[in-house]
Scaffold this motif. Structure first.
Motif, PDB file in Angstrom:
ATOM      1  N   PRO A 166       0.797  -1.236   0.000  1.00 44.33           N
ATOM      2  CA  PRO A 166       0.000   0.000   0.000  1.00 44.33           C
ATOM      3  C   PRO A 166       0.825   1.279   0.000  1.00 44.33           C
ATOM      4  O   PRO A 166       0.433   2.271  -0.612  1.00 44.33           O
ATOM      5  CB  PRO A 166      -0.855  -0.124   1.270  1.00 44.33           C
ATOM      6  N   ALA A 167       1.984   1.276   0.664  1.00 44.73           N
ATOM      7  CA  ALA A 167       2.814   2.484   0.708  1.00 44.73           C
ATOM      8  C   ALA A 167       3.436   2.804  -0.645  1.00 44.73           C
ATOM      9  O   ALA A 167       3.953   3.910  -0.841  1.00 44.73           O
ATOM     10  CB  ALA A 167       3.910   2.344   1.760  1.00 44.73           C
ATOM     11  N   ARG A 168       3.411   1.845  -1.563  1.00 42.64           N
ATOM     12  CA  ARG A 168       3.883   2.108  -2.916  1.00 42.64           C
ATOM     13  C   ARG A 168       2.758   2.650  -3.792  1.00 42.64           C
ATOM     14  O   ARG A 168       2.980   2.991  -4.958  1.00 42.64           O
ATOM     15  CB  ARG A 168       4.450   0.820  -3.542  1.00 42.64           C
ATOM     16  N   VAL A 169       1.543   2.706  -3.236  1.00 44.45           N
ATOM     17  CA  VAL A 169       0.380   3.222  -3.966  1.00 44.45           C
ATOM     18  C   VAL A 169      -0.006   4.607  -3.447  1.00 44.45           C
ATOM     19  O   VAL A 169      -0.238   5.536  -4.225  1.00 44.45           O
ATOM     20  CB  VAL A 169      -0.826   2.261  -3.840  1.00 44.45           C
ATOM     21  N   VAL A 170      -0.087   4.740  -2.129  1.00 47.42           N
ATOM     22  CA  VAL A 170      -0.402   6.032  -1.505  1.00 47.42           C
ATOM     23  C   VAL A 170       0.637   6.300  -0.420  1.00 47.42           C
ATOM     24  O   VAL A 170       0.816   5.491   0.497  1.00 47.42           O
ATOM     25  CB  VAL A 170      -1.807   6.046  -0.865  1.00 47.42           C
ATOM     26  N   GLY A 171       1.316   7.426  -0.533  1.00 47.79           N
ATOM     27  CA  GLY A 171       2.209   7.887   0.523  1.00 47.79           C
ATOM     28  C   GLY A 171       1.457   8.894   1.364  1.00 47.79           C
ATOM     29  O   GLY A 171       0.837   9.816   0.827  1.00 47.79           O
ATOM     30  N   HIS A 177      15.159   7.097  10.958  1.00 51.20           N
ATOM     31  CA  HIS A 177      13.700   6.965  10.865  1.00 51.20           C
ATOM     32  C   HIS A 177      13.313   6.435   9.481  1.00 51.20           C
ATOM     33  O   HIS A 177      12.527   5.487   9.372  1.00 51.20           O
ATOM     34  CB  HIS A 177      13.025   8.311  11.128  1.00 51.20           C
ATOM     35  N   LEU A 178      13.862   7.037   8.446  1.00 52.76           N
ATOM     36  CA  LEU A 178      13.550   6.587   7.091  1.00 52.76           C
ATOM     37  C   LEU A 178      14.048   5.164   6.856  1.00 52.76           C
ATOM     38  O   LEU A 178      13.355   4.345   6.234  1.00 52.76           O
ATOM     39  CB  LEU A 178      14.161   7.538   6.058  1.00 52.76           C
ATOM     40  N   VAL A 198       8.522  -0.676   3.061  1.00 51.25           N
ATOM     41  CA  VAL A 198       8.085  -0.093   1.791  1.00 51.25           C
ATOM     42  C   VAL A 198       8.723  -0.832   0.615  1.00 51.25           C
ATOM     43  O   VAL A 198       8.189  -0.846  -0.492  1.00 51.25           O
ATOM     44  CB  VAL A 198       8.432   1.418   1.752  1.00 51.25           C
ATOM     45  N   GLY A 199       9.875  -1.441   0.870  1.00 46.86           N
ATOM     46  CA  GLY A 199      10.566  -2.165  -0.188  1.00 46.86           C
ATOM     47  C   GLY A 199      11.501  -1.295  -0.994  1.00 46.86           C
ATOM     48  O   GLY A 199      11.610  -1.442  -2.212  1.00 46.86           O
ATOM     49  N   VAL A 200      12.205  -0.367  -0.297  1.00 42.27           N
ATOM     50  CA  VAL A 200      13.150   0.505  -0.982  1.00 42.27           C
ATOM     51  C   VAL A 200      14.515   0.393  -0.299  1.00 42.27           C
ATOM     52  O   VAL A 200      14.636  -0.113   0.824  1.00 42.27           O
ATOM     53  CB  VAL A 200      12.684   1.981  -0.984  1.00 42.27           C
ATOM     54  N   SER A 201      15.534   0.881  -0.978  1.00 40.70           N
ATOM     55  CA  SER A 201      16.898   0.767  -0.478  1.00 40.70           C
ATOM     56  C   SER A 201      17.259   1.898   0.472  1.00 40.70           C
ATOM     57  O   SER A 201      16.574   2.927   0.544  1.00 40.70           O
ATOM     58  CB  SER A 201      17.878   0.779  -1.657  1.00 40.70           C
ATOM     59  N   GLY A 208       8.186   5.319  -1.079  1.00 42.42           N
ATOM     60  CA  GLY A 208       7.888   4.350  -2.128  1.00 42.42           C
ATOM     61  C   GLY A 208       7.612   4.951  -3.484  1.00 42.42           C
ATOM     62  O   GLY A 208       7.132   4.241  -4.376  1.00 42.42           O
ATOM     63  N   ASP A 209       7.927   6.254  -3.660  1.00 42.48           N
ATOM     64  CA  ASP A 209       7.650   6.955  -4.917  1.00 42.48           C
ATOM     65  C   ASP A 209       6.215   6.686  -5.368  1.00 42.48           C
ATOM     66  O   ASP A 209       5.963   6.256  -6.505  1.00 42.48           O
ATOM     67  CB  ASP A 209       8.635   6.517  -5.999  1.00 42.48           C
TER      68      ASP A 209
END
Length: 301
Positions: A77-82, A99-100, A107-110, A150-151
Motif C-alpha cells: 500500500p505504501a507504494r500506492v499512496v504515501g 527513521h527513514l 516499503v521495499g526501498v533501499s 515508495g515513490d
C-alpha cells in the motif's frame, strides 16, 4: 515523467464515536493529475476521513477506496499512496535518516533512497540529528520524506504547511504542483483555504462531518460576490450611479466599493455620462465563501 495516479473515493462514509457523528454520509472523489484541497474547520472530520481512507480507522458505514479497492488490500500500500497524517509520530531518539531507514524494508526501498529523500526535503544537514531536537517544520519535512519513500502515484497530506516557514511553504507548493503535473493524485487537507488556494485545482469542503461543496477552485471562486472599486471627481454622481443600478456600495479610500461586476458598473457609467478616474475589479473573497459554506446554520452556542 508521466505517472498514472489512482482515483481516491469515499462512498457514503460515516464514523461515529459513541454519540458523536464525526463523519456523516460523506461521498466524494479525488482525481489523478490534480491537487485537491480537503478543507473544513478544525473538528470537521477531515483527519478521521483520511484515517478511514488509509485503513487506520474502521468506518461505521460506507467505504473508502484507492483505485477501486480498500487501501489495505493493495500488496504494497505504501507504494500506492504515501501519507503523512501527523508530524509528531517519530521516535525522539532516532535520527532523521534512521527513521527513514526503519521504514525502508516495509516499503521495499533501499537505504540509498532514504539518503536521496533526506536531501530532497532539505534535511541533509540534520540527517544525523535526533528527531527529538527537530523543529515542527523539520518534522513536517521528515513526514513528507516518509510519505515519498515508495515513490507513490498518490500522496495524502494532513495539514502539511503547519510549522513551515514561508520558504518552506513555497517549496511544498511547487513540489505538489510538480507531482500533480506528472499525473499523480494529490490530496491535501487544511482548515484554512488561504493556505492552499494558490496550489489546488479542486476543492472538497466539509463541515460537521458532511460534504458542503465539491468543485474546481475556479467554480468555487464563481460563488464569490464580485466587487468593483470606482473613483471619480464627483462623489455624488458616483453615489447616484450606484443607487440607480441598485447596487450596494460602501466608502473605500477616496471612492466606493460596489457590489457589482466592473463591466456592469463601467457600462452604466458610460450610459449615464458619469466621469470615472478609476474602475477596478476587486473580485470576490474566497475566504468569505469558505466561511459561508462551513458556518453553523444554528449559530455558535
Amino acid at each position: 515523467m508521466t505517472v498514472a495516479g489512482p482515483t481516491l473515493a469515499v462512498e457514503g462514509l460515516a464514523k461515529s464515536f459513541g454519540a458523536v457523528r464525526a463523519v456523516d454520509d460523506l461521498t466524494f472523489a479525488v482525481r489523478p493529475g490534480a491537487v485537491t484541497g480537503f478543507l473544513g474547520p478544525n473538528g470537521a472530520g477531515k483527519t478521521t476521513t483520511l484515517r478511514m481512507l488509509l485503513g487506520l480507522t474502521r468506518p461505521t458505514a460506507g467505504r473508502a477506496l484507492v483505485a477501486d479497492r480498500p487501501y489495505a488490500e493493495h500488496p504494497l500500500p505504501a507504494r500506492v499512496v504515501g501519507a503523512a497524517l501527523e508530524a509528531s509520530s517519530f521516535h525522539p531518539g532516532r535520527t532523521g535518516l534512521a527513521h527513514l531507514e526503519a521504514y525502508a524494508p516495509q516499503v521495499g526501498v533501499s537505504r540509498a533512497r532514504c539518503h536521496d529523500l533526506i536531501e530532497f526535503v532539505g534535511l541533509a544537514g540534520a540527517a544525523d540529528r535526533r528527531v527529538g531536537g527537530y523543529s515542527t517544520g523539520m518534522r513536517q519535512r521528515l513526514a513528507l520524506a516518509t510519505a515519498l519513500l515508495g515513490d507513490p502515484p498518490a500522496i495524502v497530506l494532513d495539514e502539511p504547511t503547519n510549522g513551515l516557514d514561508p520558504e518552506g511553504v513555497v517549496w511544498l507548493r511547487r513540489l505538489l504542483r510538480a507531482y500533480a503535473d506528472e499525473g499523480r493524485t494529490v490530496l491535501v487537507s487544511s482548515h484554512v483555504l488561504g493556505e492552499v488556494q494558490h496550489t489546488v485545482d479542486d476543492v472538497v469542503i466539509i463541515a460537521r462531518g458532511r460534504l458542503v461543496h465539491a468543485s474546481s477552485l475556479s467554480d468555487l471562486a464563481g460563488l464569490a460576490a464580485p466587487e468593483t472599486y470606482l473613483e471619480g471627481p464627483d462623489p455624488a454622481a458616483a453615489e447616484r450611479l450606484c443607487s440607480t443600478g441598485g447596487w450596494d456600495a460602501r466608502p473605500s479610500g477616496r471612492g466606493l466599493l460596489v457590489a457589482a461586476p466592473a463591466a456592469e458598473v463601467g457600462a452604466a457609467a458610460f450610459r449615464a455620462g458619469v466621469e470615472l478616474h478609476q474602475l477596478a475589479s476587486r473580485g470576490g473573497d474566497l475566504e468569505d465563501v469558505f466561511l459561508r459554506l462551513t458556518a453553523d446554520p444554528e449559530g455558535a452556542r
